[in-house]
Design a protein around this motif. Sequence first.
Motif, PDB file in Angstrom:
ATOM      1  N   TYR A   1      -1.059  -9.602  19.890  1.00 35.21           N
ATOM      2  CA  TYR A   1      -1.932  -8.721  18.428  1.00 35.21           C
ATOM      3  C   TYR A   1      -1.753  -9.789  17.097  1.00 35.21           C
ATOM      4  O   TYR A   1      -0.465  -9.168  16.482  1.00 35.21           O
ATOM      5  N   LEU A   2      -2.342  -9.487  16.216  1.00 39.23           N
ATOM      6  CA  LEU A   2      -2.106  -9.869  15.528  1.00 39.23           C
ATOM      7  C   LEU A   2      -3.504  -8.785  14.313  1.00 39.23           C
ATOM      8  O   LEU A   2      -4.873  -8.384  14.490  1.00 39.23           O
ATOM      9  N   VAL A   3      -2.647  -7.596  13.712  1.00 38.06           N
ATOM     10  CA  VAL A   3      -3.818  -6.695  12.809  1.00 38.06           C
ATOM     11  C   VAL A   3      -3.162  -6.731  11.416  1.00 38.06           C
ATOM     12  O   VAL A   3      -1.789  -6.917  11.325  1.00 38.06           O
ATOM     13  N   ILE A   4      -4.522  -6.952  11.145  1.00 43.25           N
ATOM     14  CA  ILE A   4      -3.767  -6.459   9.389  1.00 43.25           C
ATOM     15  C   ILE A   4      -4.192  -4.545   8.904  1.00 43.25           C
ATOM     16  O   ILE A   4      -4.950  -3.882   9.486  1.00 43.25           O
ATOM     17  N   PHE A   5      -3.874  -4.036   8.412  1.00 46.03           N
ATOM     18  CA  PHE A   5      -3.551  -2.298   8.107  1.00 46.03           C
ATOM     19  C   PHE A   5      -3.753  -3.000   6.555  1.00 46.03           C
ATOM     20  O   PHE A   5      -3.066  -3.318   6.048  1.00 46.03           O
ATOM     21  N   SER A   6      -5.018  -2.194   6.147  1.00 48.91           N
ATOM     22  CA  SER A   6      -5.358  -2.309   5.039  1.00 48.91           C
ATOM     23  C   SER A   6      -6.394  -0.970   4.776  1.00 48.91           C
ATOM     24  O   SER A   6      -6.454  -0.039   5.113  1.00 48.91           O
TER      25      SER A   6
ATOM     26  N   LEU B   1      -4.381  10.343   1.393  1.00 50.29           N
ATOM     27  CA  LEU B   1      -2.945  10.023   2.222  1.00 50.29           C
ATOM     28  C   LEU B   1      -2.092  10.361   3.476  1.00 50.29           C
ATOM     29  O   LEU B   1      -1.228   9.789   4.033  1.00 50.29           O
ATOM     30  N   GLU B   2      -3.178  11.091   4.233  1.00 54.11           N
ATOM     31  CA  GLU B   2      -2.661  12.223   5.192  1.00 54.11           C
ATOM     32  C   GLU B   2      -3.426  11.181   6.686  1.00 54.11           C
ATOM     33  O   GLU B   2      -3.078  12.193   7.766  1.00 54.11           O
ATOM     34  N   ASP B   3      -4.103  10.103   6.207  1.00 53.96           N
ATOM     35  CA  ASP B   3      -5.270   9.551   7.251  1.00 53.96           C
ATOM     36  C   ASP B   3      -3.873   9.010   7.677  1.00 53.96           C
ATOM     37  O   ASP B   3      -3.017   8.782   7.901  1.00 53.96           O
ATOM     38  N   HIS B   4      -4.189   9.293   9.589  1.00 57.05           N
ATOM     39  CA  HIS B   4      -3.551   8.831  10.470  1.00 57.05           C
ATOM     40  C   HIS B   4      -2.873   6.971  10.062  1.00 57.05           C
ATOM     41  O   HIS B   4      -1.795   6.953  11.238  1.00 57.05           O
ATOM     42  N   ALA B   5      -3.657   7.088  10.085  1.00 62.96           N
ATOM     43  CA  ALA B   5      -3.260   5.309   9.736  1.00 62.96           C
ATOM     44  C   ALA B   5      -2.352   4.439   9.133  1.00 62.96           C
ATOM     45  O   ALA B   5      -1.603   4.047   9.235  1.00 62.96           O
ATOM     46  N   TYR B   6      -1.721   5.585   7.886  1.00 67.46           N
ATOM     47  CA  TYR B   6      -0.659   5.895   7.303  1.00 67.46           C
ATOM     48  C   TYR B   6       0.615   5.825   8.286  1.00 67.46           C
ATOM     49  O   TYR B   6       1.875   4.861   8.117  1.00 67.46           O
TER      50      TYR B   6
ATOM     51  N   LEU C   1     -11.720   8.254  11.179  1.00 63.33           N
ATOM     52  CA  LEU C   1     -12.795   9.179  11.849  1.00 63.33           C
ATOM     53  C   LEU C   1     -12.834  10.074  12.730  1.00 63.33           C
ATOM     54  O   LEU C   1     -13.399  10.447  13.084  1.00 63.33           O
ATOM     55  N   ASP C   2     -11.352   9.626  13.556  1.00 68.01           N
ATOM     56  CA  ASP C   2     -10.980  10.268  14.385  1.00 68.01           C
ATOM     57  C   ASP C   2      -9.962  11.824  14.370  1.00 68.01           C
ATOM     58  O   ASP C   2      -9.030  11.560  12.884  1.00 68.01           O
ATOM     59  N   ALA C   3      -9.581  12.369  14.923  1.00 68.16           N
ATOM     60  CA  ALA C   3      -8.203  13.745  14.660  1.00 68.16           C
ATOM     61  C   ALA C   3      -6.895  12.210  14.749  1.00 68.16           C
ATOM     62  O   ALA C   3      -7.725  11.807  15.963  1.00 68.16           O
ATOM     63  N   LYS C   4      -6.156  13.436  14.925  1.00 67.84           N
ATOM     64  CA  LYS C   4      -4.318  11.976  15.242  1.00 67.84           C
ATOM     65  C   LYS C   4      -4.442  12.014  16.347  1.00 67.84           C
ATOM     66  O   LYS C   4      -4.518  10.809  16.662  1.00 67.84           O
ATOM     67  N   SER C   5      -4.242  12.718  17.785  1.00 70.23           N
ATOM     68  CA  SER C   5      -4.753  12.245  18.778  1.00 70.23           C
ATOM     69  C   SER C   5      -5.330  11.235  19.662  1.00 70.23           C
ATOM     70  O   SER C   5      -5.086  10.697  19.911  1.00 70.23           O
ATOM     71  N   GLU C   6      -6.721  11.750  18.763  1.00 75.82           N
ATOM     72  CA  GLU C   6      -7.893  10.190  19.119  1.00 75.82           C
ATOM     73  C   GLU C   6      -7.219   9.098  18.631  1.00 75.82           C
ATOM     74  O   GLU C   6      -7.296   7.801  19.402  1.00 75.82           O
TER      75      GLU C   6
ATOM     76  N   ARG D   1      -5.491 -12.332  20.552  1.00 78.00           N
ATOM     77  CA  ARG D   1      -6.376 -10.756  19.486  1.00 78.00           C
ATOM     78  C   ARG D   1      -6.246 -10.876  18.489  1.00 78.00           C
ATOM     79  O   ARG D   1      -4.867 -10.809  17.736  1.00 78.00           O
ATOM     80  N   THR D   2      -7.363  -9.667  17.760  1.00 76.63           N
ATOM     81  CA  THR D   2      -6.489  -9.285  16.085  1.00 76.63           C
ATOM     82  C   THR D   2      -7.898  -7.398  16.507  1.00 76.63           C
ATOM     83  O   THR D   2      -9.242  -7.727  17.120  1.00 76.63           O
ATOM     84  N   ALA D   3      -7.055  -7.139  14.929  1.00 75.66           N
ATOM     85  CA  ALA D   3      -7.233  -6.399  14.280  1.00 75.66           C
ATOM     86  C   ALA D   3      -7.432  -5.521  13.402  1.00 75.66           C
ATOM     87  O   ALA D   3      -6.468  -6.357  12.593  1.00 75.66           O
ATOM     88  N   ILE D   4      -8.069  -4.977  12.992  1.00 77.44           N
ATOM     89  CA  ILE D   4      -8.354  -4.109  12.327  1.00 77.44           C
ATOM     90  C   ILE D   4      -8.244  -2.503  11.562  1.00 77.44           C
ATOM     91  O   ILE D   4      -8.632  -2.127  12.060  1.00 77.44           O
ATOM     92  N   VAL D   5      -7.255  -2.387  11.173  1.00 73.10           N
ATOM     93  CA  VAL D   5      -7.144  -0.651  11.341  1.00 73.10           C
ATOM     94  C   VAL D   5      -7.494   0.311   9.549  1.00 73.10           C
ATOM     95  O   VAL D   5      -6.291  -0.383   8.733  1.00 73.10           O
ATOM     96  N   ASN D   6      -7.759   0.549   9.027  1.00 71.91           N
ATOM     97  CA  ASN D   6      -8.510   1.013   8.345  1.00 71.91           C
ATOM     98  C   ASN D   6      -8.093   2.156   7.835  1.00 71.91           C
ATOM     99  O   ASN D   6      -7.670   2.773   8.331  1.00 71.91           O
TER     100      ASN D   6
END
Length: 384
Positions: A71-76, A115-120, A50-55, A104-109
């Motif tokens: 933090y325990l983070v799930i990348f999904s 496939l250019e989504d910055h989450a990768y 939902l955000d630009a790369k910098s954001e 603490r926990t987090a999910i990165v969608n």
Amino acid sequence: MTIVSSWVYRLILLLGFAGFSDRVLAQPSLNIENVLAHTFINTRVVDPALDAKSESNKAFSNAVLADEDAYLVIFSVSEHEACASWHTSALKALAAVERSLVCRTAIVNASLTNLEDHAYTLAATHANVDLKKIAKEVKTAVDAGEEPTSCGAAAYFPFGDNKEEVGAEAIELNESTVSGKQLIEFAAQHVDNLSSRVQTSMIEQFLRSDVQVPKAILITKGKETPEHWKALSVAFRGAITFIDAKGDDRTKDLFKHEKLPWIGLAFSQTDPETGTQQMSVQNFPGTLSNDRADYIAQFLLEMSAALQMQGSVQLSGKMEESFKKLLDLNEALSGKKGQPLKGKVSVVSTKEEFNDACVEQNAAALCLVAFVKPSASADADADA
């Protein structure tokens, strides 16, 4: 050293939690699971799509990297409906981790279609997770009309302010659902420990040191510090000193415990008659479980709240946040938004008077109670 039995000079915060059966309930209808959901389960969702790369860099840094807490983070890959149930199970599993290890926990969608989504990039850079590979496998399964075997991976970012330098430990989640047990076992391997394992002959010396700082004490049957106790020691860092020891006759004489494990909070208070400092110990009132650190954390929060009002304790990190949530919850239940917690002091001597002052007439979830030793004049009046 004199340790005063907990009923003499203790100051405790009574909350209406159904989980503590041997405690007077201020709000019997308040379910502890709901309270814990407000205070300890706080999974953050970071959605770089939902955000630009910098954001997205900024969002992830603020939510995870810049936070001192672990933090325990799930990348999904959760955009596609094929991963919907997997994502739901991941949220439940993270909640189980929070209950067990209060981290603490987090999910990165990530977007499956982009496939250019910055989450990768975030997954690869900060956790060495090949999320693109997982996304391609999901897409292959979807195209074949099959259910994906996995939609993500997990990474543990350790306690400290140098997460980018230290890096994270990652684990593949190669199942159709995410197991809370698997995540707990994975995170427990990396939990930091700020508790001191001591010989029982040294316990009294520890209690005498820095008497203004409360001491959380765990007496066990085993020789190792349990993971949930390690996690609690980190969560309450700076506010409470943690120690643990293997129980023996010395600890039984000192703390009067009947069975192990045993937990208590030792804190210094001034004797109102002599003005001298004495050590009080409040026993943990619930049933101990190695997979439920949140109940112990709740007890320590209650005690910390009372001591904080005396100026003895300053909470920080996740526990400060959880304490604020407790106060917010109390505000919501009392229906007095924006007003500080306050109330008159009532002196009660019977169960009926207590019920009238703290149960039937009290709309708030918090009831602060001081148990004090009767004065000589009060004893004389009672005898008369």
